[in-house]
Design an enzyme around this catalytic site. Sequence first.
Site, PDB file in Angstrom:
ATOM      1  N   THR A  17       0.835  -1.202   0.000  1.00 55.64           N
ATOM      2  CA  THR A  17       0.000   0.000   0.000  1.00 55.64           C
ATOM      3  C   THR A  17       0.872   1.255   0.000  1.00 55.64           C
ATOM      4  O   THR A  17       1.949   1.279   0.583  1.00 55.64           O
ATOM      5  CB  THR A  17      -0.912   0.035   1.239  1.00 55.64           C
ATOM      6  OG1 THR A  17      -0.116  -0.150   2.414  1.00 55.64           O
ATOM      7  CG2 THR A  17      -1.964  -1.050   1.170  1.00 55.64           C
ATOM      8  N   SER A  18       0.377   2.297  -0.664  1.00 56.69           N
ATOM      9  CA  SER A  18       1.070   3.587  -0.648  1.00 56.69           C
ATOM     10  C   SER A  18       0.018   4.691  -0.687  1.00 56.69           C
ATOM     11  O   SER A  18      -0.989   4.574  -1.398  1.00 56.69           O
ATOM     12  CB  SER A  18       2.044   3.705  -1.823  1.00 56.69           C
ATOM     13  OG  SER A  18       1.487   3.216  -3.022  1.00 56.69           O
ATOM     14  N   ARG A  85      -7.336   0.891  -2.962  1.00 54.91           N
ATOM     15  CA  ARG A  85      -8.229   0.771  -1.800  1.00 54.91           C
ATOM     16  C   ARG A  85      -8.999   2.082  -1.665  1.00 54.91           C
ATOM     17  O   ARG A  85      -8.393   3.155  -1.619  1.00 54.91           O
ATOM     18  CB  ARG A  85      -7.440   0.474  -0.524  1.00 54.91           C
ATOM     19  CG  ARG A  85      -8.340   0.467   0.718  1.00 54.91           C
ATOM     20  CD  ARG A  85      -7.754  -0.255   1.918  1.00 54.91           C
ATOM     21  NE  ARG A  85      -6.709   0.465   2.604  1.00 54.91           N
ATOM     22  CZ  ARG A  85      -6.413   0.302   3.904  1.00 54.91           C
ATOM     23  NH1 ARG A  85      -7.101  -0.549   4.652  1.00 54.91           N
ATOM     24  NH2 ARG A  85      -5.426   0.958   4.453  1.00 54.91           N
ATOM     25  N   GLU A 159     -11.600  -6.866   9.006  1.00 54.44           N
ATOM     26  CA  GLU A 159     -11.186  -6.125  10.203  1.00 54.44           C
ATOM     27  C   GLU A 159     -12.332  -5.940  11.179  1.00 54.44           C
ATOM     28  O   GLU A 159     -12.376  -4.976  11.944  1.00 54.44           O
ATOM     29  CB  GLU A 159     -10.562  -4.783   9.816  1.00 54.44           C
ATOM     30  CG  GLU A 159     -11.255  -4.019   8.733  1.00 54.44           C
ATOM     31  CD  GLU A 159     -10.383  -2.928   8.128  1.00 54.44           C
ATOM     32  OE1 GLU A 159      -9.402  -2.499   8.765  1.00 54.44           O
ATOM     33  OE2 GLU A 159     -10.684  -2.501   7.004  1.00 54.44           O
ATOM     34  N   VAL A 192      -5.308  -4.384  13.106  1.00 51.16           N
ATOM     35  CA  VAL A 192      -5.427  -3.202  13.971  1.00 51.16           C
ATOM     36  C   VAL A 192      -6.893  -2.881  14.230  1.00 51.16           C
ATOM     37  O   VAL A 192      -7.339  -2.780  15.383  1.00 51.16           O
ATOM     38  CB  VAL A 192      -4.705  -1.990  13.349  1.00 51.16           C
ATOM     39  CG1 VAL A 192      -4.937  -0.752  14.210  1.00 51.16           C
ATOM     40  CG2 VAL A 192      -3.211  -2.270  13.226  1.00 51.16           C
ATOM     41  N   ASP A 193      -7.673  -2.725  13.151  1.00 47.15           N
ATOM     42  CA  ASP A 193      -9.094  -2.426  13.332  1.00 47.15           C
ATOM     43  C   ASP A 193      -9.853  -3.613  13.898  1.00 47.15           C
ATOM     44  O   ASP A 193     -10.851  -3.443  14.610  1.00 47.15           O
ATOM     45  CB  ASP A 193      -9.706  -1.974  12.007  1.00 47.15           C
ATOM     46  CG  ASP A 193      -9.360  -0.533  11.685  1.00 47.15           C
ATOM     47  OD1 ASP A 193      -9.646   0.348  12.506  1.00 47.15           O
ATOM     48  OD2 ASP A 193      -8.785  -0.285  10.613  1.00 47.15           O
ATOM     49  N   LEU A 260       4.746  -2.798   3.798  1.00 38.41           N
ATOM     50  CA  LEU A 260       4.653  -1.362   4.032  1.00 38.41           C
ATOM     51  C   LEU A 260       5.765  -0.579   3.351  1.00 38.41           C
ATOM     52  O   LEU A 260       5.655   0.640   3.199  1.00 38.41           O
ATOM     53  CB  LEU A 260       4.673  -1.080   5.542  1.00 38.41           C
ATOM     54  CG  LEU A 260       3.486  -1.642   6.330  1.00 38.41           C
ATOM     55  CD1 LEU A 260       3.725  -1.462   7.828  1.00 38.41           C
ATOM     56  CD2 LEU A 260       2.186  -0.982   5.924  1.00 38.41           C
ATOM     57  N   ASP A 389       4.142 -40.881  -2.552  1.00 33.38           N
ATOM     58  CA  ASP A 389       2.998 -41.337  -3.323  1.00 33.38           C
ATOM     59  C   ASP A 389       2.343 -40.113  -3.948  1.00 33.38           C
ATOM     60  O   ASP A 389       2.901 -39.018  -3.931  1.00 33.38           O
ATOM     61  CB  ASP A 389       2.019 -42.129  -2.445  1.00 33.38           C
ATOM     62  CG  ASP A 389       1.530 -41.328  -1.244  1.00 33.38           C
ATOM     63  OD1 ASP A 389       1.722 -40.073  -1.223  1.00 33.38           O
ATOM     64  OD2 ASP A 389       0.952 -41.919  -0.323  1.00 33.38           O
TER      65      ASP A 389
END
Length: 433
Positions: A17-18, A85, A159, A192-193, A260, A389
């Site tokens: 993500t950025s 997102r 979340e 976190v959430d 991150l 097998d």
Amino acid sequence: MSTQRRHDREFVRTFFTSPTAVEGEDDSAKMIRSAAQLRGMQAPDVWVPDNEDATAPSMRDEGADNIVEVVSEHGADFPGEIHPRIVWHRDSPGTRYRCFQHLLQIADPEKGAIEHIDGFVIPEVGGIDDWKKADEFITIVENEYGLEEGSLAMSVIVESAAAELAMGDLREEMGKPDNNLERLFLLVDGEVDYTKDMRAMTPTGGLPPWAELRHNTSRGASAAGLIAVDGPYDDIRDVEGYNERMEDNRAKGMIGIWSLTPGQVVEANKAPLPPETGRWLLDTGDGTTELESEDGTQFYDGERIGLDETETGYSLRVGGDERDLGEDELREELLDMTEYVPSMDDIVDSMEEFEAAKEAGTGAISMTQSATIVIDGIEIDISKDRMWDEATYQAAMTPVSLFQDVYENRPDQREALAELYGENVVERAMNVG
């Protein structure tokens, strides 16, 4: 409902993500502009221009504009998939409406970005009906712009407890004519959430490990033909901890992890691939240690284990426990204490041997692993036999399938893979299975 995967990728190692807009900068899009130009092992399998938590609420409209600008310019050359997102919340109609507006803004074909976008990531989902609302918004946008229905993937961030429980409804709900949930791609943990939603507390204020959540997400993804991804590992300098977390995840069937930084992307891109060379591990009673290999001989160089020759055999010390053993007993003890981690070459060798045996009409064969172990200057030869097998073969195929998926979908990493394993091993790995 079939668990057959519906997307090109069978594995996702990295979810990077950025922020889409940075306040106080001459170029508010500088972070996603930089991320869009990552290549090779620094480039993630899935890049997420993050117009939710990573971007300040006051900057999100500008962030949506930045997504359009940067993706339209650089999206064609980006080697991974692109899944922005955008905002959503199960308890906020206003937030969901804003999501719809951003979808319309980003997906407008006249702006040139949507042709490079593979899907969208929806955060803060609740029960299964909430997932359907997000799916319906994407369906409306596809119809508004004449896009093929279901062509845009949808990934969700798990979340909340409601979202965790909703994963159990997917098998029943996907494929019904009143939804397009087949567009689902990734199930991503947001610890976190989730911690906030669960009202969980720890003495230090840190996050609980949430092993159950990671297991449930992996199970939910497997049952529904989706891909599970773990949440962010915040201590970006703790490379060892990040790798330990990924190793624990892989034992749960969760290959992917949130990254991150480009440094974390490199670690997460490489970690699940089979190792270049095989290695022997020795159980020291308080953990395992890797034996030093030299000319095919494995050396233990530590204080925890000691070995002496006696008049009747050997004296083996492990921690504070000392035992007198005959040669065969010592060999059996060392067999119990050792494990072998196979290299890519080893795995491919075994698979080729089994494929040849199967073609000749043999359903199972024995594979042998041998080593000379040196402890305190004393050499002991050990040998392990393992039956192969069809079930063993299929289990061994998982890391090779991952390699094949990477090779097919990430041509920008092929040179690095050839340098790691050698051209011959790469070619053979692409031909097994």
